[in-house]
Design an enzyme around this catalytic site. Sequence first.
Site, PDB file in Angstrom:
ATOM      1  N   GLU A  22    -124.977 -12.945-101.112  1.00 60.29           N
ATOM      2  CA  GLU A  22    -124.089 -13.543-102.292  1.00 60.29           C
ATOM      3  C   GLU A  22    -124.686 -13.608-103.798  1.00 60.29           C
ATOM      4  O   GLU A  22    -125.539 -14.773-103.888  1.00 60.29           O
ATOM      5  CB  GLU A  22    -123.022 -14.129-101.999  1.00 60.29           C
ATOM      6  CG  GLU A  22    -122.293 -14.605-102.573  1.00 60.29           C
ATOM      7  CD  GLU A  22    -121.326 -13.542-103.184  1.00 60.29           C
ATOM      8  OE1 GLU A  22    -121.044 -12.956-102.425  1.00 60.29           O
ATOM      9  OE2 GLU A  22    -121.372 -13.520-104.082  1.00 60.29           O
TER      10      GLU A  22
ATOM     11  N   LYS B 275    -132.910 -11.578-102.585  1.00 60.35           N
ATOM     12  CA  LYS B 275    -131.441 -12.328-103.089  1.00 60.35           C
ATOM     13  C   LYS B 275    -132.598 -14.044-103.130  1.00 60.35           C
ATOM     14  O   LYS B 275    -132.287 -14.546-105.019  1.00 60.35           O
ATOM     15  CB  LYS B 275    -131.012 -13.330-101.747  1.00 60.35           C
ATOM     16  CG  LYS B 275    -130.412 -14.151-101.882  1.00 60.35           C
ATOM     17  CD  LYS B 275    -129.411 -14.014-103.076  1.00 60.35           C
ATOM     18  CE  LYS B 275    -129.190 -15.313-103.507  1.00 60.35           C
ATOM     19  NZ  LYS B 275    -127.902 -16.298-104.639  1.00 60.35           N
TER      20      LYS B 275
ATOM     21  N   CYS C 168    -129.345 -24.424-105.155  1.00 62.59           N
ATOM     22  CA  CYS C 168    -130.367 -23.038-104.793  1.00 62.59           C
ATOM     23  C   CYS C 168    -131.456 -22.935-105.102  1.00 62.59           C
ATOM     24  O   CYS C 168    -132.560 -22.677-104.316  1.00 62.59           O
ATOM     25  CB  CYS C 168    -129.171 -21.626-104.391  1.00 62.59           C
ATOM     26  SG  CYS C 168    -128.211 -21.502-103.518  1.00 62.59           S
TER      27      CYS C 168
HETATM   28  P1  NAD Z   1    -121.788 -25.631 -97.978  1.00 61.98           P
HETATM   29  O1  NAD Z   1    -122.585 -26.699 -97.696  1.00 61.98           O
HETATM   30  O2  NAD Z   1    -120.946 -25.795 -99.652  1.00 61.98           O
HETATM   31  O3  NAD Z   1    -121.243 -24.763 -97.250  1.00 61.98           O
HETATM   32  C1  NAD Z   1    -121.985 -25.031 -95.832  1.00 61.98           C
HETATM   33  C2  NAD Z   1    -120.640 -25.172 -94.865  1.00 61.98           C
HETATM   34  O4  NAD Z   1    -121.193 -24.583 -93.461  1.00 61.98           O
HETATM   35  C3  NAD Z   1    -120.057 -26.720 -94.989  1.00 61.98           C
HETATM   36  O5  NAD Z   1    -118.623 -26.748 -94.700  1.00 61.98           O
HETATM   37  C4  NAD Z   1    -120.974 -26.631 -93.316  1.00 61.98           C
HETATM   38  O6  NAD Z   1    -119.545 -27.469 -92.561  1.00 61.98           O
HETATM   39  C5  NAD Z   1    -120.213 -25.580 -92.281  1.00 61.98           C
HETATM   40  N1  NAD Z   1    -121.159 -25.438 -91.462  1.00 61.98           N
HETATM   41  C6  NAD Z   1    -122.780 -25.381 -90.922  1.00 61.98           C
HETATM   42  N2  NAD Z   1    -122.658 -25.209 -89.691  1.00 61.98           N
HETATM   43  C7  NAD Z   1    -121.586 -24.430 -89.028  1.00 61.98           C
HETATM   44  C8  NAD Z   1    -121.682 -24.333 -88.001  1.00 61.98           C
HETATM   45  N3  NAD Z   1    -122.217 -23.741 -86.918  1.00 61.98           N
HETATM   46  N4  NAD Z   1    -120.046 -23.757 -88.265  1.00 61.98           N
HETATM   47  C9  NAD Z   1    -119.259 -23.993 -88.573  1.00 61.98           C
HETATM   48  N5  NAD Z   1    -119.452 -24.197 -90.635  1.00 61.98           N
HETATM   49  C10 NAD Z   1    -120.342 -24.575 -90.132  1.00 61.98           C
HETATM   50  O7  NAD Z   1    -123.160 -24.399 -98.381  1.00 61.98           O
HETATM   51  P2  NAD Z   1    -123.011 -23.076 -99.677  1.00 61.98           P
HETATM   52  O8  NAD Z   1    -122.946 -23.441-101.196  1.00 61.98           O
HETATM   53  O9  NAD Z   1    -121.502 -22.449 -99.252  1.00 61.98           O
HETATM   54  O10 NAD Z   1    -123.969 -21.847 -99.703  1.00 61.98           O
HETATM   55  C11 NAD Z   1    -123.421 -21.339 -97.945  1.00 61.98           C
HETATM   56  C12 NAD Z   1    -125.124 -20.309 -98.294  1.00 61.98           C
HETATM   57  O11 NAD Z   1    -124.822 -20.113 -99.425  1.00 61.98           O
HETATM   58  C13 NAD Z   1    -126.272 -20.847 -98.232  1.00 61.98           C
HETATM   59  O12 NAD Z   1    -127.658 -20.066 -97.813  1.00 61.98           O
HETATM   60  C14 NAD Z   1    -126.828 -20.830-100.017  1.00 61.98           C
HETATM   61  O13 NAD Z   1    -128.161 -20.819-100.489  1.00 61.98           O
HETATM   62  C15 NAD Z   1    -126.228 -19.240-100.961  1.00 61.98           C
HETATM   63  N6  NAD Z   1    -125.278 -18.990-101.385  1.00 61.98           N
HETATM   64  C16 NAD Z   1    -124.638 -20.465-102.041  1.00 61.98           C
HETATM   65  C17 NAD Z   1    -124.794 -19.985-103.676  1.00 61.98           C
HETATM   66  C18 NAD Z   1    -123.741 -21.262-104.464  1.00 61.98           C
HETATM   67  O14 NAD Z   1    -122.984 -20.979-105.163  1.00 61.98           O
HETATM   68  N7  NAD Z   1    -123.350 -22.655-103.869  1.00 61.98           N
HETATM   69  C19 NAD Z   1    -124.220 -18.926-104.099  1.00 61.98           C
HETATM   70  C20 NAD Z   1    -125.392 -17.244-103.710  1.00 61.98           C
HETATM   71  C21 NAD Z   1    -125.512 -18.493-102.019  1.00 61.98           C
HETATM   72  C1  UGA Z   2    -127.008 -19.161-109.403  1.00 64.72           C
HETATM   73  C2  UGA Z   2    -126.591 -17.964-110.037  1.00 64.72           C
HETATM   74  O1  UGA Z   2    -126.923 -17.591-110.860  1.00 64.72           O
HETATM   75  C3  UGA Z   2    -126.779 -17.097-108.876  1.00 64.72           C
HETATM   76  O2  UGA Z   2    -126.931 -15.575-109.063  1.00 64.72           O
HETATM   77  C4  UGA Z   2    -126.618 -17.587-107.125  1.00 64.72           C
HETATM   78  O3  UGA Z   2    -126.258 -16.544-106.718  1.00 64.72           O
HETATM   79  C5  UGA Z   2    -126.718 -18.800-107.362  1.00 64.72           C
HETATM   80  O4  UGA Z   2    -127.749 -19.434-108.202  1.00 64.72           O
HETATM   81  C6  UGA Z   2    -127.190 -19.284-105.495  1.00 64.72           C
HETATM   82  O5  UGA Z   2    -127.698 -18.441-104.676  1.00 64.72           O
HETATM   83  O6  UGA Z   2    -126.940 -20.295-104.806  1.00 64.72           O
HETATM   84  P1  UGA Z   2    -125.276 -21.394-109.357  1.00 64.72           P
HETATM   85  O7  UGA Z   2    -126.321 -21.953-109.398  1.00 64.72           O
HETATM   86  O8  UGA Z   2    -123.882 -21.395-109.570  1.00 64.72           O
HETATM   87  O9  UGA Z   2    -126.058 -19.642-109.348  1.00 64.72           O
HETATM   88  O10 UGA Z   2    -124.934 -21.205-111.144  1.00 64.72           O
HETATM   89  P2  UGA Z   2    -126.074 -20.677-112.253  1.00 64.72           P
HETATM   90  O11 UGA Z   2    -125.284 -19.931-113.540  1.00 64.72           O
HETATM   91  O12 UGA Z   2    -127.580 -19.579-111.802  1.00 64.72           O
HETATM   92  O13 UGA Z   2    -126.974 -21.713-113.136  1.00 64.72           O
HETATM   93  C7  UGA Z   2    -128.084 -22.681-112.495  1.00 64.72           C
HETATM   94  C8  UGA Z   2    -128.957 -23.932-113.093  1.00 64.72           C
HETATM   95  O14 UGA Z   2    -129.622 -23.145-114.356  1.00 64.72           O
HETATM   96  C9  UGA Z   2    -127.550 -25.007-113.824  1.00 64.72           C
HETATM   97  O15 UGA Z   2    -127.538 -26.022-113.903  1.00 64.72           O
HETATM   98  C10 UGA Z   2    -127.511 -24.130-115.316  1.00 64.72           C
HETATM   99  O16 UGA Z   2    -126.549 -25.545-115.936  1.00 64.72           O
HETATM  100  C11 UGA Z   2    -128.815 -24.162-115.692  1.00 64.72           C
HETATM  101  N1  UGA Z   2    -128.910 -22.973-117.172  1.00 64.72           N
HETATM  102  C12 UGA Z   2    -128.410 -21.968-116.492  1.00 64.72           C
HETATM  103  C13 UGA Z   2    -129.663 -23.422-117.680  1.00 64.72           C
HETATM  104  O17 UGA Z   2    -130.054 -24.229-117.973  1.00 64.72           O
HETATM  105  N2  UGA Z   2    -129.522 -22.659-118.411  1.00 64.72           N
HETATM  106  C14 UGA Z   2    -129.343 -20.706-118.542  1.00 64.72           C
HETATM  107  O18 UGA Z   2    -129.358 -20.510-119.520  1.00 64.72           O
HETATM  108  C15 UGA Z   2    -128.655 -20.989-117.467  1.00 64.72           C
END
Ligand code: NAD
Ligand code: UGA
Length: 470
Positions: free
Chosen positions: A169, A224, A280
């Site tokens: 994602e 990713k 992340c």
């Molecule tokens: P999160 O901590 O918000 O959510 C994860 C959820 O999974 C939690 O609510 C937890 O209770 C649940 N969970 C864990 N083990 C479980 C199990 N065995 N059964 C059922 N539920 C379970 O995490 P997130 O931010 O949604 O991130 C999830 C993944 O996606 C990570 O690998 C992260 O790197 C990736 N990711 C995050 C973002 C982002 O913006 N947060 C963007 C892209 C990718």
């Molecule tokens: C980031 C990536 O942008 C997503 O593509 C990815 O899916 C995600 O991580 C993930 O894997 O979790 P996110 O962390 O939600 O998304 O937000 P960003 O907009 O990337 O910002 C990350 C951090 O960088 C923030 O603290 C933001 O303030 C900072 N940032 C961003 C800067 O300081 N300068 C910039 O120009 C952009």
Amino acid sequence: MTIKIKNICCIGAGYVGGPTMAVIAKHCKDIQVNVVDINKKRINDWNSNNLDKLPIYEPGLAEIIIKTRGNNLHFSNLVQENIASADMIFISVNTPTKKSGFGAGKASDLKWIDLCAREISKYACGHTIVVEKSTLPIKTADTIKQILGSSKKTPAGELKTFSVLSNPEFLSEGTAINDLENPDRILIGGEEKESIDTLISIYKNWVPEEKILTTNIWSSELSKLISNAFLAQRISSINSISALCEKTGANIKEVSLAIGGDKRIGKKFLNTGPGFGGSCFKKDILNLIYICNHYGLPEVSNYWSKVIDINQWQTKRISRLVVEKLFGTLTSKRIGILGFSYKANTNDTRESPAINICKDLLEEGAILQIYDPKVSFEQVEYELENCVELDSKKNISKFNWIYSETMEKASEGCDALIILTEWDEFSKIDWGLISDKMRSPAWIFDTRLISNSKEATNYGLNVWNVGIGD
Ligand code: NAD
Ligand code: UGA
């Protein structure tokens, strides 16, 4: 050939699972989407009638939840039952950095992935497509396949089979719904054409086919991590130059504009700030470093570790600068903190630079008045104090910080205000009103370059801007 998908199960109702499944449910009305989680409170919050209580604040999310929840989108703690009835399972659980054991501080902790794979292996029925949505180290699909293969038949003797796909994602928090509705690309890595085509058929309900990219599974898993590493690298690059601008009289906004005008460099992700936060970037680069070392590539791992070093340095130098500008002592001085989330339009505070800056200032003896439009008192407390007991009704902690309900309250009696998150309201601050509330000589530290510094200066405030200076 595609497989008809009637039931999707998503394990993990977090920042990715919740919004992603809401958008799938919106566009695929003939599919029942069940989002499951072991966290009872989170599921209760997803099911709350009060939409302000949804566990995630994300613009546009509540509107989709109203239309889909209870129709074809369901949130529950029934993990096993929903695995059993699913044709396709998304794994969206957390993959944080390991805290102890081999690889502590660098490798991803895959215990939740391991657990999910075991639950799927045990409770799935018939043929199930398992989709890696979480961000994972390269080769994790192998591990998942091995665990899934440990159970070949249901208790009733029915044969079970699995196909594993990688579908990372790329959404950003704060713009998640728009990112999901209009993705730059959808990446699908896998080996079995039928499963890949089936997942493509789901996305095709709203994503143009030319945006759907298919690769081998290892390229998908690795891309990713690399995508996040490249994004974070840009921020560290621009932050390193912000310090040089402050020393030389160049202006980082002008430099960003000038270099971003070159199409090969591009305009985006060149905003300087207090350092990148979020759950992340740091964890994914640490994981990349770990993987490079594992494969005997220390030069590559050293290269990427610098991105994290610069990020920590940027945050620390801002803390140090605040102390210096306030005559080298913060003892009993009040400082207003404007913004606690790691970026605007989210209530997420994971790895927010505000946490370390606040801790540094508290250690220097400051009294902090913290305001954020979406981060709750309990969340600030959790980040700053790791949940020590305190009187939550009074919004006063036993440490030296106070949770302020408004920006005006946060500025009362302050010697300085620090803008740490780029919330839109901080670009419209009425400096006349705020300067009256502060103690003179007062400082404004803008780490996001969003405030009207000229107006603040006109009201007698001292202003320091990151990448520009004072
Ligand atoms: P999160 O901590 O918000 O959510 C994860 C959820 O999974 C939690 O609510 C937890 O209770 C649940 N969970 C864990 N083990 C479980 C199990 N065995 N059964 C059922 N539920 C379970 O995490 P997130 O931010 O949604 O991130 C999830 C993944 O996606 C990570 O690998 C992260 O790197 C990736 N990711 C995050 C973002 C982002 O913006 N947060 C963007 C892209 C990718
Ligand atoms: C980031 C990536 O942008 C997503 O593509 C990815 O899916 C995600 O991580 C993930 O894997 O979790 P996110 O962390 O939600 O998304 O937000 P960003 O907009 O990337 O910002 C990350 C951090 O960088 C923030 O603290 C933001 O303030 C900072 N940032 C961003 C800067 O300081 N300068 C910039 O120009 C952009």
